[in-house]
Design a protein around this motif. Structure first.
Motif, mmCIF file in Angstrom:
data_model
loop_
_atom_site.group_PDB
_atom_site.id
_atom_site.type_symbol
_atom_site.label_atom_id
_atom_site.label_comp_id
_atom_site.label_asym_id
_atom_site.label_seq_id
_atom_site.Cartn_x
_atom_site.Cartn_y
_atom_site.Cartn_z
ATOM 1 N N THR A 3 -8.389 70.965 -5.203
ATOM 2 C CA THR A 3 -7.728 69.159 -5.080
ATOM 3 C C THR A 3 -7.644 68.971 -6.268
ATOM 4 O O THR A 3 -7.725 69.063 -7.070
ATOM 5 N N CYS A 4 -6.690 67.770 -5.748
ATOM 6 C CA CYS A 4 -5.765 67.497 -7.659
ATOM 7 C C CYS A 4 -4.614 66.054 -6.793
ATOM 8 O O CYS A 4 -4.735 65.509 -6.004
ATOM 9 N N THR A 5 -3.985 65.416 -7.906
ATOM 10 C CA THR A 5 -3.425 64.395 -7.612
ATOM 11 C C THR A 5 -2.275 64.596 -8.265
ATOM 12 O O THR A 5 -2.503 65.437 -8.703
ATOM 13 N N LEU A 6 -1.183 64.623 -7.805
ATOM 14 C CA LEU A 6 0.181 65.115 -8.152
ATOM 15 C C LEU A 6 0.991 64.152 -8.011
ATOM 16 O O LEU A 6 1.256 62.574 -7.572
ATOM 17 N N ALA A 7 1.432 63.969 -9.415
ATOM 18 C CA ALA A 7 2.459 62.716 -10.110
ATOM 19 C C ALA A 7 3.830 63.251 -9.973
ATOM 20 O O ALA A 7 4.331 64.586 -10.394
ATOM 21 N N PRO A 71 -3.189 68.235 -2.836
ATOM 22 C CA PRO A 71 -3.122 66.835 -3.308
ATOM 23 C C PRO A 71 -3.775 65.277 -2.664
ATOM 24 O O PRO A 71 -3.146 65.734 -1.063
ATOM 25 N N ALA A 72 -4.429 65.307 -2.915
ATOM 26 C CA ALA A 72 -5.441 64.490 -2.639
ATOM 27 C C ALA A 72 -3.970 62.484 -2.177
ATOM 28 O O ALA A 72 -4.625 62.283 -1.363
ATOM 29 N N THR A 73 -3.852 62.149 -3.415
ATOM 30 C CA THR A 73 -2.723 61.306 -3.383
ATOM 31 C C THR A 73 -1.368 61.702 -4.118
ATOM 32 O O THR A 73 -1.635 62.269 -4.828
ATOM 33 N N ILE A 74 -0.316 61.446 -4.070
ATOM 34 C CA ILE A 74 0.806 61.249 -4.833
ATOM 35 C C ILE A 74 1.239 59.517 -5.118
ATOM 36 O O ILE A 74 1.402 58.726 -4.168
ATOM 37 N N GLY A 75 1.965 60.105 -6.657
ATOM 38 C CA GLY A 75 2.820 59.069 -7.047
ATOM 39 C C GLY A 75 4.242 58.952 -6.882
ATOM 40 O O GLY A 75 4.172 59.976 -8.191
ATOM 41 N N ILE A 76 5.171 58.401 -7.462
ATOM 42 C CA ILE A 76 6.243 58.089 -7.268
ATOM 43 C C ILE A 76 6.220 57.297 -7.994
ATOM 44 O O ILE A 76 5.963 56.036 -8.286
ATOM 45 N N ASP A 77 7.179 57.943 -9.984
ATOM 46 C CA ASP A 77 7.740 56.941 -10.706
ATOM 47 C C ASP A 77 9.249 57.654 -11.130
ATOM 48 O O ASP A 77 9.099 58.547 -11.070
ATOM 49 N N THR A 78 9.893 56.126 -11.142
ATOM 50 C CA THR A 78 11.920 56.378 -12.093
ATOM 51 C C THR A 78 12.097 55.534 -13.019
ATOM 52 O O THR A 78 11.242 54.695 -12.929
ATOM 53 N N TRP A 79 13.190 55.364 -13.320
ATOM 54 C CA TRP A 79 13.757 54.886 -14.213
ATOM 55 C C TRP A 79 14.285 54.121 -13.218
ATOM 56 O O TRP A 79 13.000 53.384 -12.032
ATOM 57 N N ALA A 80 14.216 52.122 -14.127
ATOM 58 C CA ALA A 80 13.733 51.440 -13.045
ATOM 59 C C ALA A 80 15.679 50.792 -12.701
ATOM 60 O O ALA A 80 17.275 51.147 -12.652
ATOM 61 N N VAL A 81 15.979 49.655 -12.568
ATOM 62 C CA VAL A 81 16.232 48.346 -11.873
ATOM 63 C C VAL A 81 17.748 49.199 -10.729
ATOM 64 O O VAL A 81 18.382 48.148 -10.106
ATOM 65 N N ASP A 82 17.897 50.700 -10.068
ATOM 66 C CA ASP A 82 18.820 50.694 -9.149
ATOM 67 C C ASP A 82 17.782 51.082 -8.082
ATOM 68 O O ASP A 82 16.385 50.611 -8.112
#
Length: 474
Positions: A3-7, A71-82
């Protein structure tokens, strides 16, 4: 299965899936997938291949499963503005135009002339710095070029919002990224309805703003089948800088932060926005942060210049030099004195970064770099002097004297840049962790899961878990 979290951490040049686990109060990370990203010209504009990005997100989820992670949870990050727009059938309208595209040229001036919106008034409302690619300018450029697209739009989603939507079917705008549109009130932390109306933008396309830590839903049945598991889709600070700032293991309130990647973002966290005339003139921004903190910072061109030089040299020779090779070349030209302004728009997307640096030196009557080492040393001089000016301005605007600069992100691996930064700013530099953005993404998930009680506890775990290098001014 572990079990993990995933970025899912996606930048302008590459993306990665990183599994995070907390054991005995320490954080461990494992990269399970990596992919390339970039822009291409489509229909006259620089665009992201958003369909490929979406597929790579799914590919990485499957790779995590195949590597033995659940993965128990998944989160997405990217650059901004677009952003992208969806129609009434939730189909994407048009291309995912990239922020380096030239379509926003002259839009700021048009807003003042045609809509009576001066930048000073705009800044006082939103607290967001001027960048020619701010979402508001992109939307107004789209309104001018393709009004039919805005007319057909029912949903506005920024890039990470759209990728989340494809995973779980829930449309939402996350606060840290939404704030970069320059359409969110600095104090209200919500869409500025009066501003949106003044600009003639369709208010109905903007979704309710959600904060980091919100669970959007579960992976759709189709995605579950493709990747082999179910998980909650959770909102981290979806703006990568918002996530990176979370991972800064600051020792006290007199620590300034530098997220060092394609962009260099230098600033601090504040409890309230600073939107006065002096801040406006200095073009510092008040971007939304985790738990409604304000990331008060200055945008600096960052490693984009170095990345561009490396790519250009690779195109000429057939083999890209390594970053250590470029650093070594710079050290050999350490006495080269010239310095350019990294924030000049001429460096945003030049045909040749090397020739643009040379031209800028010639235009300012400085020695023109010839060899690669001189070009690189000029870039290092330019970045570190920009950091120095930003720290000095930050101190003036906040009334604080900062004693350290904490660098996270890929740039924290560049020991030469770190030492030059310490020398230029006169501050102790603490460098690390390298995977700051992905780590900040995971921290929100760790707090949600109960691995850490709050941000302070999570930051304390970073200091226990990762090497932080120290550089003293020489």
């Amino acid at each position: 299965m572990q079990t993990c979290t995933l970025a899912v951490d996606i930048g302008a040049s590459s993306g990665r899936h990183i599994a995070g686990i907390v054991q005995n109060g320490k954080i461990t990370l494992q990269e399970v997938y990596r992919f390339e990203n970039g822009v291409h010209r489509e229909n006259g504009h620089l665009c992201w291949d958003i369909d490929t990005l979406a597929q790579e997100v799914v590919n990485g989820l499957k790779a995590a499963h195949d590597a033995g992670f659940a993965p128990a949870t998944i989160g997405i990050d990217t650059w901004a503005v677009d952003f992208v727009l969806l129609d009434a059938d939730n189909k994407r309208i048009g291309d995912a135009v990239a922020y380096r595209d030239e379509r926003t040229e002259g839009i700021r001036e048009a807003l003042e002339k045609e809509y009576g919106l001066t930048f000073a008034d705009h800044y006082a409302r939103t607290g967001i710095q001027y960048q020619p690619f701010n979402t508001v300018y992109q939307l107004m450029a789209l309104k001018k070029e393709h009004p039919e697209q805005l007319a057909a739009a029912k949903t506005f989603l920024m890039v990470p919002d759209y990728l989340n939507y494809l995973l779980c079917g829930v449309p939402a705008n996350e606060y840290t990224n939404a704030s970069t549109t320059a359409l969110v009130g600095a104090d209200s932390r919500d869409w500025d309805d009066a501003l949106i109306e003044k600009l003639g933008l369709p208010r109905g396309i903007f979704q309710p703003i959600k904060t980091a830590g919100t669970v959007l839903g579960h992976l759709s049945p189709e995605i579950q089948k493709a990747v082999g598991f179910d998980a909650e889709v959770i909102l981290p600070a979806t703006h990568d800088t918002g996530s990176a700032f979370l991972a800064v293991p600051a020792r006290d309130e007199y620590a300034a932060y530098l997220s060092s990647g394609t962009w260099s973002l230098l600033g601090v966290e504040n409890a309230a926005a600073i939107t006065g005339p002096d801040s406006c003139a200095a073009n510092f921004t008040n971007e939304g942060g985790y738990e409604y903190r304000y990331r008060y910072l200055k945008n600096i061109m960052g490693l984009w210049m170095i990345q561009s030089v490396r790519r250009e040299l690779g195109e000429k020779t057939g083999t890209r030099p390594s970053f250590p090779e470029l650093i070594a070349a710079a050290k050999e030209a350490a006495d080269f004195p010239s310095c350019v302004d990294p924030d000049d728009n001429r460096f945003l997307a030049p045909v040749s970064m090397i020739e643009e640096v040379r031209a800028a030196c010639a235009d300012t009557h400085q020695p023109v770099p010839a060899a690669t080492g001189e070009v690189m040393q000029c870039v290092y001089n330019s970045l570190t002097q920009d950091y120095r000016r930003a720290v000095e301005t930050l101190q003036s605007l906040t009334g604080k004297t900062y004693t350290s600069l904490n660098i996270v992100g890929g740039g924290s691996q560049d020991g030469y840049l770190n030492q030059q930064t310490a020398n230029a700013t006169g501050l102790t530099v603490f460098a690390g962790p390298t995977e700051g953005t992905a780590l900040g993404n995971l921290m929100v998930q760790f707090i949600h899961s109960g691995d850490f009680a709050d941000l302070a506890e999570a930051r304390a775990a970073i200091r226990r878990s990762f090497e932080i290098k120290e550089y003293q001014p020489e």
